[in-house]
Write a protein that holds these residues in place. Structure first.
Motif, PDB file in Angstrom:
ATOM      1  N   LEU A   3       0.581  82.544  22.505  1.00 34.28           N
ATOM      2  CA  LEU A   3       1.913  82.459  23.065  1.00 34.28           C
ATOM      3  C   LEU A   3       1.992  81.191  23.903  1.00 34.28           C
ATOM      4  CD1 LEU A   3       4.552  84.110  23.274  1.00 34.28           C
ATOM      5  CD2 LEU A   3       3.650  85.066  25.368  1.00 34.28           C
ATOM      6  N   ALA A   4       2.939  80.328  23.583  1.00 39.32           N
ATOM      7  CA  ALA A   4       3.087  79.082  24.324  1.00 39.32           C
ATOM      8  C   ALA A   4       3.880  79.340  25.597  1.00 39.32           C
ATOM      9  CB  ALA A   4       3.785  78.036  23.465  1.00 39.32           C
ATOM     10  N   ILE A   5       3.243  79.094  26.725  1.00 40.85           N
ATOM     11  CA  ILE A   5       3.897  79.267  28.015  1.00 40.85           C
ATOM     12  C   ILE A   5       4.086  77.897  28.631  1.00 40.85           C
ATOM     13  CG2 ILE A   5       3.680  80.251  30.326  1.00 40.85           C
ATOM     14  CD1 ILE A   5       1.989  82.453  29.131  1.00 40.85           C
ATOM     15  N   GLU A   6       5.290  77.645  29.099  1.00 40.58           N
ATOM     16  CA  GLU A   6       5.565  76.365  29.734  1.00 40.58           C
ATOM     17  C   GLU A   6       4.776  76.252  31.026  1.00 40.58           C
ATOM     18  OE1 GLU A   6       9.505  74.917  30.180  1.00 40.58           O
ATOM     19  OE2 GLU A   6      10.242  76.151  28.529  1.00 40.58           O
ATOM     20  N   LYS A   7       4.328  75.032  31.324  1.00 39.05           N
ATOM     21  CA  LYS A   7       3.522  74.806  32.511  1.00 39.05           C
ATOM     22  C   LYS A   7       4.288  75.170  33.781  1.00 39.05           C
ATOM     23  CE  LYS A   7       0.944  71.091  32.730  1.00 39.05           C
ATOM     24  NZ  LYS A   7       0.486  69.704  32.952  1.00 39.05           N
ATOM     25  N   ALA A   8       5.572  74.829  33.848  1.00 41.61           N
ATOM     26  CA  ALA A   8       6.373  75.128  35.040  1.00 41.61           C
ATOM     27  C   ALA A   8       6.487  76.639  35.252  1.00 41.61           C
ATOM     28  CB  ALA A   8       7.759  74.502  34.924  1.00 41.61           C
ATOM     29  N   MET A  12       5.087  78.822  38.427  1.00 43.85           N
ATOM     30  CA  MET A  12       5.983  79.703  39.179  1.00 43.85           C
ATOM     31  C   MET A  12       5.421  81.121  39.240  1.00 43.85           C
ATOM     32  SD  MET A  12       9.629  78.279  37.761  1.00 43.85           S
ATOM     33  CE  MET A  12      10.667  79.390  38.684  1.00 43.85           C
ATOM     34  N   VAL A  13       4.899  81.604  38.127  1.00 45.98           N
ATOM     35  CA  VAL A  13       4.313  82.950  38.081  1.00 45.98           C
ATOM     36  C   VAL A  13       3.104  83.029  39.008  1.00 45.98           C
ATOM     37  CG1 VAL A  13       3.037  84.552  36.593  1.00 45.98           C
ATOM     38  CG2 VAL A  13       5.165  83.515  35.786  1.00 45.98           C
ATOM     39  N   LEU A  14       2.241  82.026  38.965  1.00 50.88           N
ATOM     40  CA  LEU A  14       1.054  82.037  39.814  1.00 50.88           C
ATOM     41  C   LEU A  14       1.423  81.978  41.295  1.00 50.88           C
ATOM     42  CD1 LEU A  14      -1.327  79.725  37.735  1.00 50.88           C
ATOM     43  CD2 LEU A  14      -1.442  82.214  38.012  1.00 50.88           C
ATOM     44  N   LEU A  15       2.441  81.201  41.641  1.00 53.90           N
ATOM     45  CA  LEU A  15       2.898  81.151  43.028  1.00 53.90           C
ATOM     46  C   LEU A  15       3.409  82.508  43.496  1.00 53.90           C
ATOM     47  CD1 LEU A  15       4.716  77.703  43.137  1.00 53.90           C
ATOM     48  CD2 LEU A  15       2.793  78.393  44.578  1.00 53.90           C
ATOM     49  N   VAL A  60       9.593  73.632  41.575  1.00 48.55           N
ATOM     50  CA  VAL A  60       8.873  73.575  40.294  1.00 48.55           C
ATOM     51  C   VAL A  60       9.820  73.920  39.146  1.00 48.55           C
ATOM     52  CG1 VAL A  60       7.068  74.699  38.920  1.00 48.55           C
ATOM     53  CG2 VAL A  60       6.596  74.005  41.264  1.00 48.55           C
ATOM     54  N   GLY A  61      10.630  74.946  39.334  1.00 52.81           N
ATOM     55  CA  GLY A  61      11.592  75.323  38.300  1.00 52.81           C
ATOM     56  C   GLY A  61      12.606  74.226  38.027  1.00 52.81           C
ATOM     57  N   LEU A  62      13.093  73.596  39.080  1.00 57.02           N
ATOM     58  CA  LEU A  62      14.073  72.518  38.894  1.00 57.02           C
ATOM     59  C   LEU A  62      13.457  71.289  38.249  1.00 57.02           C
ATOM     60  CD1 LEU A  62      16.215  72.745  42.122  1.00 57.02           C
ATOM     61  CD2 LEU A  62      16.892  73.283  39.790  1.00 57.02           C
ATOM     62  N   ILE A  63      12.213  71.007  38.605  1.00 58.89           N
ATOM     63  CA  ILE A  63      11.531  69.890  37.945  1.00 58.89           C
ATOM     64  C   ILE A  63      11.381  70.187  36.453  1.00 58.89           C
ATOM     65  CG2 ILE A  63       9.321  68.681  37.754  1.00 58.89           C
ATOM     66  CD1 ILE A  63       9.132  68.970  40.851  1.00 58.89           C
ATOM     67  N   GLY A  64      11.111  71.449  36.142  1.00 59.80           N
ATOM     68  CA  GLY A  64      10.956  71.851  34.737  1.00 59.80           C
ATOM     69  C   GLY A  64      12.229  71.703  33.923  1.00 59.80           C
ATOM     70  N   VAL A  65      13.387  71.883  34.557  1.00 59.65           N
ATOM     71  CA  VAL A  65      14.649  71.772  33.829  1.00 59.65           C
ATOM     72  C   VAL A  65      15.442  70.534  34.225  1.00 59.65           C
ATOM     73  CG1 VAL A  65      14.868  74.263  33.494  1.00 59.65           C
ATOM     74  CG2 VAL A  65      15.916  73.203  35.480  1.00 59.65           C
TER      75      VAL A  65
END
Length: 91
Positions: A3-8, A12-15, A60-65
């Motif tokens: 399953l490809a998970i986006e780095k961002a 976010m999940v780890l944080l 992080v989310g905003l950088i991702g999008v």
């Protein structure tokens, strides 16, 4: 099947997992200390961690999008986060 998970998203999940773990550990520490003054100190320390995690996770989310959103929309989101923090911290 991988399953490809986006780095961002992974960051976010780890944080959020880290934040939740800190909250659980703080609750266990308060239970173990069994002293209201120490429990209040631990609880007030958590008040610093929550907003920091919120800001970092949002960033992080905003950088991702960022390539999908206009600068105006990114500014609106950061302003919304700032207003949330201001509203929570104001008297």
């Amino acid at each position: 099947m991988f399953l490809a998970i986006e780095k961002a998203v992974l960051i976010m999940v780890l944080l959020r997992l880290f934040s939740g773990s800190v909250e659980i550990l703080a609750a266990a520490l308060m239970f173990k200390l069994n002293d209201i003054e120490k429990a209040l100190f631990v609880n007030s320390s958590l008040a610093l961690i929550g907003p920091i995690i919120l800001i970092i996770t949002t960033a992080v989310g905003l950088i991702g999008v960022s390539e999908k959103l206009s600068l105006f929309k990114i500014t609106c989101v950061f302003s919304g986060v700032a207003l949330i923090l201001f509203g929570v911290k104001s008297n």
